[in-house]
Design an enzyme around this catalytic site. Structure first.
Site, PDB file in Angstrom:
ATOM      1  N   LYS A 171       0.938  -1.131   0.163  1.00  0.00           N
ATOM      2  CA  LYS A 171      -0.129  -0.101  -0.039  1.00  0.00           C
ATOM      3  C   LYS A 171       0.974   1.430   0.239  1.00  0.00           C
ATOM      4  O   LYS A 171       1.446   1.476   0.847  1.00  0.00           O
ATOM      5  CB  LYS A 171      -0.815  -0.092   1.199  1.00  0.00           C
ATOM      6  CG  LYS A 171      -2.363   0.682   0.908  1.00  0.00           C
ATOM      7  CD  LYS A 171      -2.105   2.320   0.722  1.00  0.00           C
ATOM      8  CE  LYS A 171      -2.007   3.143   1.766  1.00  0.00           C
ATOM      9  NZ  LYS A 171      -1.687   4.343   1.395  1.00  0.00           N
ATOM     10  N   GLU A 246       9.572   2.284  10.841  1.00  0.00           N
ATOM     11  CA  GLU A 246      10.445   3.364  10.459  1.00  0.00           C
ATOM     12  C   GLU A 246      10.013   4.510  10.654  1.00  0.00           C
ATOM     13  O   GLU A 246       9.124   4.738   9.685  1.00  0.00           O
ATOM     14  CB  GLU A 246      11.327   2.740   9.108  1.00  0.00           C
ATOM     15  CG  GLU A 246      11.944   1.706   9.195  1.00  0.00           C
ATOM     16  CD  GLU A 246      13.339   1.840   9.942  1.00  0.00           C
ATOM     17  OE1 GLU A 246      13.620   2.749  10.342  1.00  0.00           O
ATOM     18  OE2 GLU A 246      13.842   0.599  10.358  1.00  0.00           O
ATOM     19  N   CYS A 280      14.079  10.978   6.400  1.00  0.00           N
ATOM     20  CA  CYS A 280      14.158  10.896   7.672  1.00  0.00           C
ATOM     21  C   CYS A 280      15.639  11.153   8.164  1.00  0.00           C
ATOM     22  O   CYS A 280      15.526  11.196   9.613  1.00  0.00           O
ATOM     23  CB  CYS A 280      13.737   9.280   7.716  1.00  0.00           C
ATOM     24  SG  CYS A 280      14.589   8.232   6.667  1.00  0.00           S
ATOM     25  N   GLU A 383      10.519  17.243  14.173  1.00  0.00           N
ATOM     26  CA  GLU A 383      10.766  16.855  12.814  1.00  0.00           C
ATOM     27  C   GLU A 383       9.918  17.928  11.851  1.00  0.00           C
ATOM     28  O   GLU A 383       8.686  17.955  11.825  1.00  0.00           O
ATOM     29  CB  GLU A 383      10.429  15.407  12.512  1.00  0.00           C
ATOM     30  CG  GLU A 383      10.816  15.216  11.032  1.00  0.00           C
ATOM     31  CD  GLU A 383      10.612  13.684  10.656  1.00  0.00           C
ATOM     32  OE1 GLU A 383       9.340  13.440  10.697  1.00  0.00           O
ATOM     33  OE2 GLU A 383      11.308  12.933   9.964  1.00  0.00           O
TER      34      GLU A 383
HETATM   35  P1  NAD Z   1       2.434   8.927   6.814  1.00  0.00           P
HETATM   36  O1  NAD Z   1       2.676   8.741   8.149  1.00  0.00           O
HETATM   37  O2  NAD Z   1       1.577  10.254   6.448  1.00  0.00           O
HETATM   38  O3  NAD Z   1       2.307   8.030   5.509  1.00  0.00           O
HETATM   39  C1  NAD Z   1       2.963   6.740   5.412  1.00  0.00           C
HETATM   40  C2  NAD Z   1       2.043   5.750   4.980  1.00  0.00           C
HETATM   41  O4  NAD Z   1       1.056   5.390   5.807  1.00  0.00           O
HETATM   42  C3  NAD Z   1       0.950   6.289   3.626  1.00  0.00           C
HETATM   43  O5  NAD Z   1       1.041   5.238   2.788  1.00  0.00           O
HETATM   44  C4  NAD Z   1      -0.140   6.515   4.185  1.00  0.00           C
HETATM   45  O6  NAD Z   1      -1.054   6.335   3.206  1.00  0.00           O
HETATM   46  C5  NAD Z   1      -0.362   5.161   5.368  1.00  0.00           C
HETATM   47  N1  NAD Z   1      -1.307   5.606   6.363  1.00  0.00           N
HETATM   48  C6  NAD Z   1      -1.819   6.759   6.869  1.00  0.00           C
HETATM   49  N2  NAD Z   1      -2.636   6.420   7.886  1.00  0.00           N
HETATM   50  C7  NAD Z   1      -2.735   5.038   8.218  1.00  0.00           C
HETATM   51  C8  NAD Z   1      -3.382   4.444   8.962  1.00  0.00           C
HETATM   52  N3  NAD Z   1      -4.193   4.819   9.947  1.00  0.00           N
HETATM   53  N4  NAD Z   1      -3.215   3.058   8.763  1.00  0.00           N
HETATM   54  C9  NAD Z   1      -2.293   2.377   7.914  1.00  0.00           C
HETATM   55  N5  NAD Z   1      -1.690   3.187   6.985  1.00  0.00           N
HETATM   56  C10 NAD Z   1      -1.671   4.661   7.188  1.00  0.00           C
HETATM   57  O7  NAD Z   1       3.922   9.637   6.393  1.00  0.00           O
HETATM   58  P2  NAD Z   1       4.435  10.523   5.026  1.00  0.00           P
HETATM   59  O8  NAD Z   1       4.098  11.699   5.170  1.00  0.00           O
HETATM   60  O9  NAD Z   1       4.153   9.660   3.790  1.00  0.00           O
HETATM   61  O10 NAD Z   1       6.042  10.284   5.429  1.00  0.00           O
HETATM   62  C11 NAD Z   1       7.099  11.079   5.975  1.00  0.00           C
HETATM   63  C12 NAD Z   1       7.251  10.502   7.453  1.00  0.00           C
HETATM   64  O11 NAD Z   1       7.949   9.080   7.095  1.00  0.00           O
HETATM   65  C13 NAD Z   1       8.484  11.355   7.990  1.00  0.00           C
HETATM   66  O12 NAD Z   1       8.031  11.354   9.441  1.00  0.00           O
HETATM   67  C14 NAD Z   1       9.639  10.526   7.652  1.00  0.00           C
HETATM   68  O13 NAD Z   1      10.754  10.836   8.816  1.00  0.00           O
HETATM   69  C15 NAD Z   1       9.191   9.082   7.778  1.00  0.00           C
HETATM   70  N6  NAD Z   1      10.095   8.180   6.927  1.00  0.00           N
HETATM   71  C16 NAD Z   1      10.972   7.615   8.002  1.00  0.00           C
HETATM   72  C17 NAD Z   1      11.645   6.942   7.362  1.00  0.00           C
HETATM   73  C18 NAD Z   1      12.774   5.690   8.052  1.00  0.00           C
HETATM   74  O14 NAD Z   1      13.263   4.947   7.475  1.00  0.00           O
HETATM   75  N7  NAD Z   1      12.792   5.963   9.406  1.00  0.00           N
HETATM   76  C19 NAD Z   1      12.050   6.829   5.868  1.00  0.00           C
HETATM   77  C20 NAD Z   1      11.277   7.409   5.068  1.00  0.00           C
HETATM   78  C21 NAD Z   1      10.482   8.521   5.724  1.00  0.00           C
END
Ligand code: NAD
Length: 492
Positions: A171, A246, A280, A383
């Site tokens: 997803k 992550e 991240c 962040e």
């Molecule tokens: P997000 O949490 O908004 O979304 C991530 C994913 O989760 C998307 O596919 C979204 O549709 C899904 N999602 C949202 N609500 C959900 C729910 N209730 N249940 C299941 N899935 C759900 O994050 P984003 O804006 O896409 O990404 C940015 C964040 O990701 C930043 O905080 C960044 O630090 C983090 N990030 C971390 C790493 C790492 O390896 N630590 C790598 C890349 C990004």
């Protein structure tokens, strides 16, 4: 390009319910993605469940060969995939191609894991008895990915899962459906059997949550924000799923007095503004000792002002747009927070960036530098996920380490110094999953574990051999060929 779902080997494009895909450099809609329901997710999980048994029985080296072919296919489509990354989330050309290269690297690496997947053999405490461990696939893996590495992160999750004999349902982020579609096309072209890889687009609240809640999905690997990660973890807990999180970061670069100033500036600019700060591992804090601090502030501010902001695919552009209007607003909000915070000094940027007329609908912000930040300020703790970095002054290495470790996150840390003893001390003292010596906070390679501690993760790692752990169960086997009944701990 429109994004497509893939369920049981059948592709289907967006229907009445769809989500727009927007080019962040122009604000224009460039495609649509299916807005899948819980029913669509259930169909994908069913297909994955049906396919997993046969896939799990394919010898692992053969599974690896398919991943090897996938690497080849991606190499052939690298420019096209890179262009797609740039158009859906804005990354500049070199980094967009790097995103694809990371998936290629991971495919080659995990292909070779097909001939390893090492367990252990070990002596028994009893004679004529052999002990060993084997890795077994877990089943259907639910993979939920963000937009900031829209090809690489789906590969980090799906390829170890696949080589270990699992099937997957991906997803991807709402923003980058085309990238996920193109990535999965490469796997299909390489010969992944129908149903082994399934792709379901949709919102997190609907499709993502349905995947997490599905009882036939024992593994959830999630990368995204802390708030969503917590919700995912809570929803999965009653079913005792393997959940890998992550999450965010607030990564610090320590610069000591003896550092090569020009090198430190280059490393800071690359870490803070690469991917427009939307990593991240972004270097969002710089912690410098007194003897170099003022020169560093001046040079980093000048360097940030000189960075070329614009469309990511334009030659020479170093900083692209933010991914969506809400991300731009978040950066603007934090600039105001920084300005209001006691003593912080805005020394570069701070406004929406001026760009050519063709990009006036885009979400651009100037690379921004705050100096004289103190460790407890919000801009040093939270962040921002945008092109903003916070410079802090400290007296010595011990204070630098304390400040470095003083956030709720623990992903990546860096130290720039010519003093080996100081570098080694920091390497051990940093409370992060990753440490860079003489570099910024970014630059992970796929054959080493990637992940963070504290608020960044929950103890798992992606990539490297560690990346297999989430997707396998250890089976312990005792083979007794003594011909009698030997009792461990008793017959000594
Ligand atoms: P997000 O949490 O908004 O979304 C991530 C994913 O989760 C998307 O596919 C979204 O549709 C899904 N999602 C949202 N609500 C959900 C729910 N209730 N249940 C299941 N899935 C759900 O994050 P984003 O804006 O896409 O990404 C940015 C964040 O990701 C930043 O905080 C960044 O630090 C983090 N990030 C971390 C790493 C790492 O390896 N630590 C790598 C890349 C990004």
């Amino acid at each position: 390009m429109d994004a497509k779902n893939l369920v049981g080997g059948t592709w289907s494009g967006p229907k009445a319910r769809s989500l727009p895909i927007i080019d962040p450099a122009t604000g224009k809609t460039i495609g649509k993605a299916p807005r899948s329901s819980a029913k669509d997710v259930a169909a994908a999980v069913d297909a994955a469940k049906q396919a997993q048994r046969a896939w799990g029985a394919v010898p692992a080296p053969r599974r690896g060969e398919i991943l090897f072919k996938a690497a080849r296919v991606m190499e052939g489509r690298k420019q096209e995939l890179g262009r797609l990354v740039c158009s859906e989330m804005g990354k500049v050309k070199a980094e967009a191609l790097g995103d694809v290269q990371e998936a290629i690297d991971m495919a080659y690496y995990m292909a070779a894991e097909g001939r390893r997947l090492f367990g252990q053999t070990t002596p028994s405490e009893l004679p004529n008895k052999l002990c060993m461990t084997l890795r077994e696939p877990v089943g259907v893996c639910g993979l939920i990915t963000p937009w900031n590495f829209p090809v690489a992160i789906p590969s980090w999750k799906s390829l170890p899962a696949l080589v270990a004999g699992n099937s997957v349902v991906i997803k991807p982020s709402e923003e980058t459906g085309g990238c996920a579609t193109a990535y999965v096309e490469c796997l299909v072209e390489a010969g992944i059997p129908d149903g082994v890889v399934n792709l379901v687009h949709g919102t997190g609240e609907e499709a993502g949550a349905a995947l997490v809640a599905h009882p036939d999905v024992p593994v959830i690997s999630f990368t995204g924000s802390n708030a969503t990660g917590r919700a995912v973890s809570q929803a999965a807990a009653p079913m005792l799923k393997h959940v890998h999180l992550e999450l965010g970061g607030k990564n610090g670069i320590v610069v000591l007095d003896d550092a090569d100033l020009e090198f430190a500036v280059r490393a800071i600019l690359w870490s803070a503004y690469g991917t427009t700060g939307q990593r991240c591992t972004a270097g969002s804090r710089v912690i410098a000792t007194r003897g170099i601090y003022d020169r560093l502030v001046e040079r980093v501010a000048a360097g940030a002002e000189a960075l070329k902001v614009g469309h990511g695919w334009t030659e020479g552009v170093e900083v692209g747009p933010l991914v969506r209007p809400a991300a731009l607003k978040k950066v603007e909000h934090y600039v105001q927070v920084g300005l209001r915070e006691d003593k912080a000094r805005l020394v570069a940027g701070g406004k929406r960036a001026r760009v050519p007329a063709a990009l006036k609908g885009g979400f651009f912000h100037e690379p921004t530098v705050f100096a004289d930040v103190t460790p407890s300020m919000r801009i040093a703790q939270e962040e921002i996920f945008g092109p903003v970095t916070a410079l802090m002054r400290v007296d010595d290495l011990d204070e630098a380490i304390e400040v470095h470790n003083g956030t709720p996150y623990g992903l990546s840390g860096a130290i720039i110094t010519r003093n080996l003893a100081h570098a080694m001390k920091a390497m051990r003292a940093f409370k992060t999953g990753i440490v860079y010596v003489h570099n910024g906070t970014i630059g992970a390679e796929v054959h080493l574990p990637f992940g963070g501690i504290k608020g960044t993760g929950n103890g798992h790692r992606e990539a490297g051999i560690a990346g297999l752990d989430l997707f396998t169960e250890w089976k312990t086997v005792y083979v007794d060929y003594s011909g009698g009944l030997q009792r461990a701990q008793i017959d000594r």
